[in-house]
Design a protein around this motif. Sequence first.
Motif, PDB file in Angstrom:
ATOM      1  N   PRO A   1       0.797  -1.237   0.000  1.00 13.50           N
ATOM      2  CA  PRO A   1       0.000   0.000   0.000  1.00 13.50           C
ATOM      3  C   PRO A   1       0.825   1.281   0.000  1.00 13.50           C
ATOM      4  N   SER A   2       2.088   1.209   0.367  1.00 14.98           N
ATOM      5  CA  SER A   2       2.941   2.405   0.291  1.00 14.98           C
ATOM      6  C   SER A   2       3.004   2.941  -1.135  1.00 14.98           C
ATOM      7  N   GLY A   3       2.830   2.052  -2.132  1.00 13.88           N
ATOM      8  CA  GLY A   3       2.816   2.506  -3.520  1.00 13.88           C
ATOM      9  C   GLY A   3       1.621   3.391  -3.805  1.00 13.88           C
ATOM     10  N   GLY A   4       0.457   3.009  -3.286  1.00 10.32           N
ATOM     11  CA  GLY A   4      -0.730   3.835  -3.459  1.00 10.32           C
ATOM     12  C   GLY A   4      -0.611   5.152  -2.721  1.00 10.32           C
ATOM     13  N   ARG A   5      -0.110   5.081  -1.499  1.00  4.68           N
ATOM     14  CA  ARG A   5       0.044   6.324  -0.729  1.00  4.68           C
ATOM     15  C   ARG A   5       1.004   7.277  -1.431  1.00  4.68           C
ATOM     16  N   ALA A   6       2.112   6.738  -1.962  1.00  4.63           N
ATOM     17  CA  ALA A   6       3.085   7.584  -2.659  1.00  4.63           C
ATOM     18  C   ALA A   6       2.462   8.234  -3.890  1.00  4.63           C
ATOM     19  N   THR A   7       1.622   7.485  -4.600  1.00  2.00           N
ATOM     20  CA  THR A   7       0.964   8.032  -5.788  1.00  2.00           C
ATOM     21  C   THR A   7       0.021   9.167  -5.401  1.00  2.00           C
ATOM     22  N   ALA A   8      -0.782   8.941  -4.359  1.00  2.31           N
ATOM     23  CA  ALA A   8      -1.738   9.960  -3.928  1.00  2.31           C
ATOM     24  C   ALA A   8      -1.030  11.203  -3.419  1.00  2.31           C
ATOM     25  N   GLU A   9       0.105  11.024  -2.755  1.00  2.00           N
ATOM     26  CA  GLU A   9       0.868  12.161  -2.257  1.00  2.00           C
ATOM     27  C   GLU A   9       1.488  12.957  -3.399  1.00  2.00           C
ATOM     28  N   ALA A  10       1.816  12.259  -4.508  1.00  2.00           N
ATOM     29  CA  ALA A  10       2.495  12.936  -5.609  1.00  2.00           C
ATOM     30  C   ALA A  10       1.540  13.767  -6.460  1.00  2.00           C
ATOM     31  N   VAL A  11       0.326  13.265  -6.699  1.00  2.00           N
ATOM     32  CA  VAL A  11      -0.592  13.950  -7.613  1.00  2.00           C
ATOM     33  C   VAL A  11      -1.391  14.997  -6.844  1.00  2.00           C
TER      34      VAL A  11
ATOM     35  N   GLY B   1      -4.137  17.107  -5.317  1.00  2.00           N
ATOM     36  CA  GLY B   1      -5.574  16.952  -5.193  1.00  2.00           C
ATOM     37  C   GLY B   1      -6.095  15.540  -5.319  1.00  2.00           C
ATOM     38  N   ALA B   2      -5.207  14.547  -5.392  1.00  2.00           N
ATOM     39  CA  ALA B   2      -5.652  13.163  -5.557  1.00  2.00           C
ATOM     40  C   ALA B   2      -6.406  12.677  -4.330  1.00  2.00           C
ATOM     41  N   HIS B   3      -7.420  11.856  -4.555  1.00  2.00           N
ATOM     42  CA  HIS B   3      -8.160  11.204  -3.473  1.00  2.00           C
ATOM     43  C   HIS B   3      -7.589   9.807  -3.283  1.00  2.00           C
ATOM     44  N   LEU B   4      -7.289   9.438  -2.058  1.00  2.00           N
ATOM     45  CA  LEU B   4      -6.787   8.100  -1.741  1.00  2.00           C
ATOM     46  C   LEU B   4      -7.917   7.274  -1.144  1.00  2.00           C
ATOM     47  N   VAL B   5      -8.182   6.117  -1.745  1.00  2.00           N
ATOM     48  CA  VAL B   5      -9.198   5.192  -1.251  1.00  2.00           C
ATOM     49  C   VAL B   5      -8.498   3.891  -0.882  1.00  2.00           C
ATOM     50  N   LEU B   6      -8.390   3.623   0.417  1.00  2.00           N
ATOM     51  CA  LEU B   6      -7.812   2.373   0.897  1.00  2.00           C
ATOM     52  C   LEU B   6      -8.958   1.412   1.211  1.00  2.00           C
ATOM     53  N   VAL B   7      -8.910   0.224   0.619  1.00  2.00           N
ATOM     54  CA  VAL B   7      -9.986  -0.754   0.783  1.00  2.00           C
ATOM     55  C   VAL B   7      -9.525  -1.837   1.747  1.00  2.00           C
ATOM     56  N   PRO B   8     -10.068  -1.879   2.973  1.00  2.00           N
ATOM     57  CA  PRO B   8      -9.636  -2.877   3.956  1.00  2.00           C
ATOM     58  C   PRO B   8      -9.858  -4.302   3.438  1.00  2.00           C
ATOM     59  N   GLY B   9      -8.822  -5.127   3.578  1.00  2.00           N
ATOM     60  CA  GLY B   9      -8.935  -6.534   3.221  1.00  2.00           C
ATOM     61  C   GLY B   9      -8.779  -6.847   1.754  1.00  2.00           C
ATOM     62  N   MET B  10      -8.596  -5.833   0.907  1.00  2.00           N
ATOM     63  CA  MET B  10      -8.415  -6.098  -0.521  1.00  2.00           C
ATOM     64  C   MET B  10      -6.949  -6.343  -0.819  1.00  2.00           C
ATOM     65  N   GLY B  11      -6.676  -7.366  -1.628  1.00  2.00           N
ATOM     66  CA  GLY B  11      -5.322  -7.675  -2.043  1.00  2.00           C
ATOM     67  C   GLY B  11      -5.065  -7.166  -3.449  1.00  2.00           C
ATOM     68  N   HIS B  12      -4.358  -7.981  -4.240  1.00  2.00           N
ATOM     69  CA  HIS B  12      -3.976  -7.569  -5.591  1.00  2.00           C
ATOM     70  C   HIS B  12      -4.912  -8.221  -6.609  1.00  2.00           C
TER      71      HIS B  12
END
Length: 288
Positions: free
Chosen positions: A241-251, A253-264
């Motif tokens: 998930p650090s990859g998603g957080r890094a993406t949201a931090e970079a763009v 106004g990006a919205h970050l949606v973390l889905v509990p229990g979801m894998g790949h």
Amino acid sequence: MSATGPVRHDPERLATVGSVDLCHDAFGEPDHPPVLLVMGLGFQLVHWPEDFCRRLAAEGLRVVRFDNRDAGRSTHLPGQRYTLEDMADDAAGLLDALGMPAAHVVGASLGGMIAQTMAIRHPDRVRSLASLMSTTGRRGKGRTSVRVLRHALGRPPRTEEEAIDRRVRVFSVIGSPGFDQDVDELRRTTALAFRRDPDAREGRRRQHRAVRAAADRTEALRRLTVPTVVIHGTADLMCHPSGGRATAEAVPGAHLVLVPGMGHDLPRGAWPRLVRAIVDNAGRAGGR
């Protein structure tokens, strides 16, 4: 007919884009705002579940999914090297071939990297961006668990049944522990993918080479102005998930949606939340 009611489905066709032919199909009405779905490493258009596509289309969208180069029924390129930029240009070229000035672009895993690169290189073609289970290319972000790497080794499947058994084993590790897994659907889709592309491993290696050669996109992502949603499972072992957080931090106004229990993967139980996030983000660009 799906649970959401009848949705138009146009069958697979080939579109010539530069030096490659890209296989694609579509859901929804041709005059609805287009959504382009970009799949991940070694995966095919069939790995975007049909009912998921129908749910998106039922929101008033024209949903196009396609095989990347070196996957499925699109052109395979033995002995050639290419980059994520080439794959992003393929996606933009497909929009040209389909007569679409721009689209809402949704990418999963490697497809998220391609979608990000498309937004960087072709900002006028991307009305909104949804990056799923992906990362920025920054070292240390979105790393793959050692548990997953062990399953990446081994000989390629020689038969359809070997391909199915391997995929079931892999997704028992990288799938979503917080959601029910539809093993029957997993087996069906794997069989279909094997019939469409029985020699997929070499193409997957060339795609992986493009990923490894890619630069860190963080600084380029900081310049994006497109409405962006970043979706990531909290239990993703393939791309932390650090990859998603890094993406949201970079763009911006990006919205970050973390889905509990979801894998790949794209578990059916998560579809309502995924569809809502994608559609709401498209709405930020006037996409309904």
